[in-house]
Scaffold this active site. Structure first.
Site, PDB file in Angstrom:
ATOM      1  N   PRO A   2      14.694 -66.715  52.559  1.00  0.00           N
ATOM      2  CA  PRO A   2      15.565 -65.986  51.637  1.00  0.00           C
ATOM      3  C   PRO A   2      15.537 -64.487  51.935  1.00  0.00           C
ATOM      4  O   PRO A   2      14.488 -63.916  52.219  1.00  0.00           O
ATOM      5  CB  PRO A   2      14.957 -66.291  50.265  1.00  0.00           C
ATOM      6  CG  PRO A   2      14.212 -67.566  50.455  1.00  0.00           C
ATOM      7  CD  PRO A   2      13.696 -67.529  51.856  1.00  0.00           C
ATOM      8  N   GLU A   3      16.706 -63.848  51.877  1.00  0.00           N
ATOM      9  CA  GLU A   3      16.790 -62.416  52.143  1.00  0.00           C
ATOM     10  C   GLU A   3      16.759 -61.654  50.821  1.00  0.00           C
ATOM     11  O   GLU A   3      16.706 -62.233  49.737  1.00  0.00           O
ATOM     12  CB  GLU A   3      18.020 -62.126  52.986  1.00  0.00           C
ATOM     13  CG  GLU A   3      18.003 -62.950  54.279  1.00  0.00           C
ATOM     14  CD  GLU A   3      18.939 -62.469  55.369  1.00  0.00           C
ATOM     15  OE1 GLU A   3      19.310 -61.286  55.391  1.00  0.00           O
ATOM     16  OE2 GLU A   3      19.291 -63.304  56.234  1.00  0.00           O
ATOM     17  N   LYS A  52      11.716 -58.563  50.107  1.00  0.00           N
ATOM     18  CA  LYS A  52      11.533 -60.001  49.923  1.00  0.00           C
ATOM     19  C   LYS A  52      10.368 -60.324  48.990  1.00  0.00           C
ATOM     20  O   LYS A  52       9.897 -61.461  48.962  1.00  0.00           O
ATOM     21  CB  LYS A  52      11.328 -60.662  51.283  1.00  0.00           C
ATOM     22  CG  LYS A  52      12.523 -60.484  52.224  1.00  0.00           C
ATOM     23  CD  LYS A  52      12.287 -61.151  53.563  1.00  0.00           C
ATOM     24  CE  LYS A  52      13.466 -60.920  54.500  1.00  0.00           C
ATOM     25  NZ  LYS A  52      13.280 -61.576  55.817  1.00  0.00           N
ATOM     26  N   ARG A 258      12.575 -64.326  66.711  1.00  0.00           N
ATOM     27  CA  ARG A 258      13.671 -64.816  65.869  1.00  0.00           C
ATOM     28  C   ARG A 258      14.939 -64.917  66.700  1.00  0.00           C
ATOM     29  O   ARG A 258      15.174 -64.107  67.603  1.00  0.00           O
ATOM     30  CB  ARG A 258      13.914 -63.878  64.682  1.00  0.00           C
ATOM     31  CG  ARG A 258      12.745 -63.736  63.738  1.00  0.00           C
ATOM     32  CD  ARG A 258      12.387 -65.029  63.032  1.00  0.00           C
ATOM     33  NE  ARG A 258      13.481 -65.501  62.200  1.00  0.00           N
ATOM     34  CZ  ARG A 258      13.695 -65.115  60.951  1.00  0.00           C
ATOM     35  NH1 ARG A 258      12.882 -64.227  60.388  1.00  0.00           N
ATOM     36  NH2 ARG A 258      14.692 -65.612  60.254  1.00  0.00           N
TER      37      ARG A 258
END
Length: 268
Positions: A2-3, A52, A258
């Site tokens: 989740p951002e 976050k 990533r």
């Protein structure tokens, strides 16, 4: 993962559901028993978010600090008049019961009780959060302008900007036609200022709508989203698909652990 907009949305939701009243806190899974006991029955003063990280502030000075990580999620339900609780499903780390709603937390990377002064220690390790009114974009700019790391990596570094994840990173760079491999030292202050302004606006839309919306109306057609129910993206998870602007195949490569997505024609 989740951002940042998700955590700010959760903070607002939890403030509405539990704010300014005692909350019953437990740990059906058993891994947060001591932490739950430390705040159980206390008044939930407020919820806040930085990047976050989510903070539940309780009367008495204790704070529940949550980082959802890759798999963490909150689910909620309305409490019936008899306040019967549903049987916990899965590994529920923390259960909260308010006057009208309950919520379960599963799978977080961090769920701990800290003291109010310790919140500042967590925040000190983070960059400015575009969704906070006290954010200082100059701090992020100074860190970027002194680094030769790729801008595509710097945007994901939570010590540079807090709350940006892979979707906002990839999409922001496309929207500004920026080569993700450009060293931070080559990004001008004007370019960064434009990206920051756009990022703030995009993340505010994410908080309001609960979705990351990045594609302009004139490009919001053709190939569907990368996942059912999600808005379209320009490049994120579209490797091999034609660019929505120039039709060049979108490329992907691993950058500092990533997957990065970009258009090699538009982002030069």
């Amino acid at each position: 993962m989740p951002e940042g907009h998700t955590l700010h949305r959760l903070a607002r939701q939890h403030q509405r559901r539990f704010g300014r009243a005692p909350v019953i806190v437990s740990s059906p899974q058993g891994r947060f028993v001591d932490g739950a006991a430390a705040v159980n029955g206390h008044v939930f003063k407020k919820a806040s978010a930085w990047g976050k990280h989510l903070f539940h502030h309780y009367q008495g000075g204790r704070v529940v600090h949550v980082h959802l990580g890759l798999y963490g999620t909150f689910t909620e339900w309305p409490l019936p008049d008899d306040r019967t609780q549903p049987i916990p499903v899965g590994q529920v780390r923390m259960r909260m019961l308010g006057a009208e709603y309950g919520t379960d937390l599963r799978g977080p990377t961090v769920c701990e009780v800290i003291e109010e002064p310790d919140v500042a220690d967590v925040v000190a390790r983070l960059g400015p959060d575009p969704l906070r009114s006290d954010a200082d974009p100059e701090l992020a700019w100074r860190r970027i302008s002194k680094s030769r790391r790729p801008i595509g990596a710097l945007l994901m570094d939570q010590t540079v900007i807090a709350g940006v994840g892979n979707v906002y990173r990839s999409e922001l760079l496309f929207r500004h036609r920026t080569d993700p491999f450009r060293p931070g030292t080559t990004v001008t202050s004007d370019e960064f200022a434009e990206m920051w302004t756009d990022l703030v606006a995009l993340m505010k839309v994410g908080v309001r709508r609960g979705k990351i919306v990045v594609v302009a109306p004139e490009h919001d057609h053709g190939a569907p989203s990368y996942r059912e129910g999600r808005p379209r993206t320009y490049v994120y998870r579209r490797a091999g698909d034609p660019c929505r602007v120039c039709a060049t195949p979108i490329r992907t490569v691993e950058l500092e652990g990533r997957n990065l997505f970009w258009c090699p024609a538009c982002q030069t």
